[in-house]
Design a protein around this motif. Structure first.
Motif, PDB file in Angstrom:
ATOM      1  N   MET A 136       3.723   1.206  -4.641  1.00  0.00           N
ATOM      2  CA  MET A 136       4.241   1.771  -5.903  1.00  0.00           C
ATOM      3  C   MET A 136       5.206   2.910  -5.568  1.00  0.00           C
ATOM      4  SD  MET A 136       3.149   2.211  -9.407  1.00  0.00           S
ATOM      5  CE  MET A 136       3.671   3.455 -10.548  1.00  0.00           C
ATOM      6  N   PRO A 137       6.454   2.799  -6.015  1.00  0.00           N
ATOM      7  CA  PRO A 137       7.413   3.864  -5.689  1.00  0.00           C
ATOM      8  C   PRO A 137       7.055   5.172  -6.388  1.00  0.00           C
ATOM      9  CG  PRO A 137       8.429   2.231  -7.148  1.00  0.00           C
ATOM     10  CD  PRO A 137       7.057   1.734  -6.824  1.00  0.00           C
ATOM     11  N   MET A 138       7.418   6.272  -5.753  1.00  0.00           N
ATOM     12  CA  MET A 138       7.216   7.573  -6.363  1.00  0.00           C
ATOM     13  C   MET A 138       8.325   7.771  -7.384  1.00  0.00           C
ATOM     14  SD  MET A 138       7.161  11.325  -4.610  1.00  0.00           S
ATOM     15  CE  MET A 138       8.893  11.699  -4.473  1.00  0.00           C
ATOM     16  N   LYS A 139       7.936   8.069  -8.617  1.00  0.00           N
ATOM     17  CA  LYS A 139       8.947   8.268  -9.650  1.00  0.00           C
ATOM     18  C   LYS A 139       9.369   9.721  -9.647  1.00  0.00           C
ATOM     19  CE  LYS A 139       9.103   5.973 -13.559  1.00  0.00           C
ATOM     20  NZ  LYS A 139       9.073   5.531 -14.964  1.00  0.00           N
ATOM     21  N   PHE A 140      10.690   9.932  -9.573  1.00  0.00           N
ATOM     22  CA  PHE A 140      11.111  11.309  -9.684  1.00  0.00           C
ATOM     23  C   PHE A 140      12.241  11.473 -10.665  1.00  0.00           C
ATOM     24  CE2 PHE A 140      14.249  11.223  -6.175  1.00  0.00           C
ATOM     25  CZ  PHE A 140      14.978  12.386  -6.343  1.00  0.00           C
ATOM     26  N   LEU A 141      12.174  12.604 -11.373  1.00  0.00           N
ATOM     27  CA  LEU A 141      13.014  12.866 -12.527  1.00  0.00           C
ATOM     28  C   LEU A 141      14.053  13.916 -12.167  1.00  0.00           C
ATOM     29  CD1 LEU A 141      13.460  12.632 -15.662  1.00  0.00           C
ATOM     30  CD2 LEU A 141      11.708  14.386 -15.919  1.00  0.00           C
ATOM     31  N   ARG A 177      16.168   1.119  -2.926  1.00  0.00           N
ATOM     32  CA  ARG A 177      16.146  -0.309  -2.581  1.00  0.00           C
ATOM     33  C   ARG A 177      14.897  -0.663  -1.771  1.00  0.00           C
ATOM     34  NH1 ARG A 177      21.348  -1.037  -0.485  1.00  0.00           N
ATOM     35  NH2 ARG A 177      20.489  -0.659   1.561  1.00  0.00           N
ATOM     36  N   GLU A 178      14.489   0.277  -0.899  1.00  0.00           N
ATOM     37  CA  GLU A 178      13.300   0.041  -0.075  1.00  0.00           C
ATOM     38  C   GLU A 178      11.995   0.246  -0.858  1.00  0.00           C
ATOM     39  OE1 GLU A 178      13.856   2.667   3.246  1.00  0.00           O
ATOM     40  OE2 GLU A 178      15.436   1.424   4.113  1.00  0.00           O
ATOM     41  N   GLY A 179      12.143   0.658  -2.116  1.00  0.00           N
ATOM     42  CA  GLY A 179      10.954   0.808  -2.958  1.00  0.00           C
ATOM     43  C   GLY A 179      10.188   2.105  -2.731  1.00  0.00           C
ATOM     44  N   LEU A 180      10.824   3.093  -2.099  1.00  0.00           N
ATOM     45  CA  LEU A 180      10.145   4.378  -1.874  1.00  0.00           C
ATOM     46  C   LEU A 180      10.165   5.236  -3.143  1.00  0.00           C
ATOM     47  CD1 LEU A 180      11.590   5.341   1.628  1.00  0.00           C
ATOM     48  CD2 LEU A 180       9.282   4.552   1.131  1.00  0.00           C
ATOM     49  N   PHE A 181      11.316   5.251  -3.803  1.00  0.00           N
ATOM     50  CA  PHE A 181      11.497   6.105  -4.976  1.00  0.00           C
ATOM     51  C   PHE A 181      11.962   5.292  -6.159  1.00  0.00           C
ATOM     52  CE2 PHE A 181      13.527   9.007  -1.598  1.00  0.00           C
ATOM     53  CZ  PHE A 181      12.310   9.500  -1.199  1.00  0.00           C
TER      54      PHE A 181
END
Length: 129
Positions: A1-6, A27-31
């Motif tokens: 699960m990517p980390m969501k950042f605002l 793209r790598e699904g980190l963020f």
């Protein structure tokens, strides 16, 4: 699960810059990146999910309406688990000190050093040491 950042900034072109600079990590699904263009809009984003999905906020200080420092105070009261870093076009010590004393994690000056921002994000992803 990517980390969501605002990312909160009243300048719309900031979105293009962040999407470009963090393209590989997204793209790598980190963020996962989310954008708000005012402090009020940022709070709406946070309040739209219980608990909020956002783990990290990167906010400009100088915005019309609610300033980044006022947003920081609201977030720290309402969502103490969310980490907030501030950004300012001016590296003035007054804003820096106020942000850090209010619980900001980091203070960046424009133009953003994306290498240190990425290091910061990777640090948060790694979790508590």
């Amino acid at each position: 699960m990517p980390m969501k950042f605002l990312i909160v900034d009243d300048e719309k072109d900031v979105e293009i810059l962040f999407r470009q600079k963090l393209r590989k990590e997204v793209r790598e699904g980190l963020f996962e990146l989310e954008f708000a263009f005012s402090g009020k809009q940022a709070l709406e984003v946070l309040r739209s999910h219980q608990p909020p999905e956002v783990m990290y906020i990167f906010s400009d200080i100088n915005m019309p309406g609610m300033t980044g420092l006022e947003l920081l105070d609201c977030v720290k009261k309402e969502f103490p688990q969310i980490q907030v870093s501030m950004i300012s076009a001016y590296g003035d010590s007054e804003n820096h000190d106020r942000a850090m004393n209010s619980g900001a994690k980091e203070f960046f000056t424009k133009p953003v050093d994306f290498d240190s921002l990425k290091a910061e994000l990777m640090d948060i992803l790694a979790g508590p040491k």
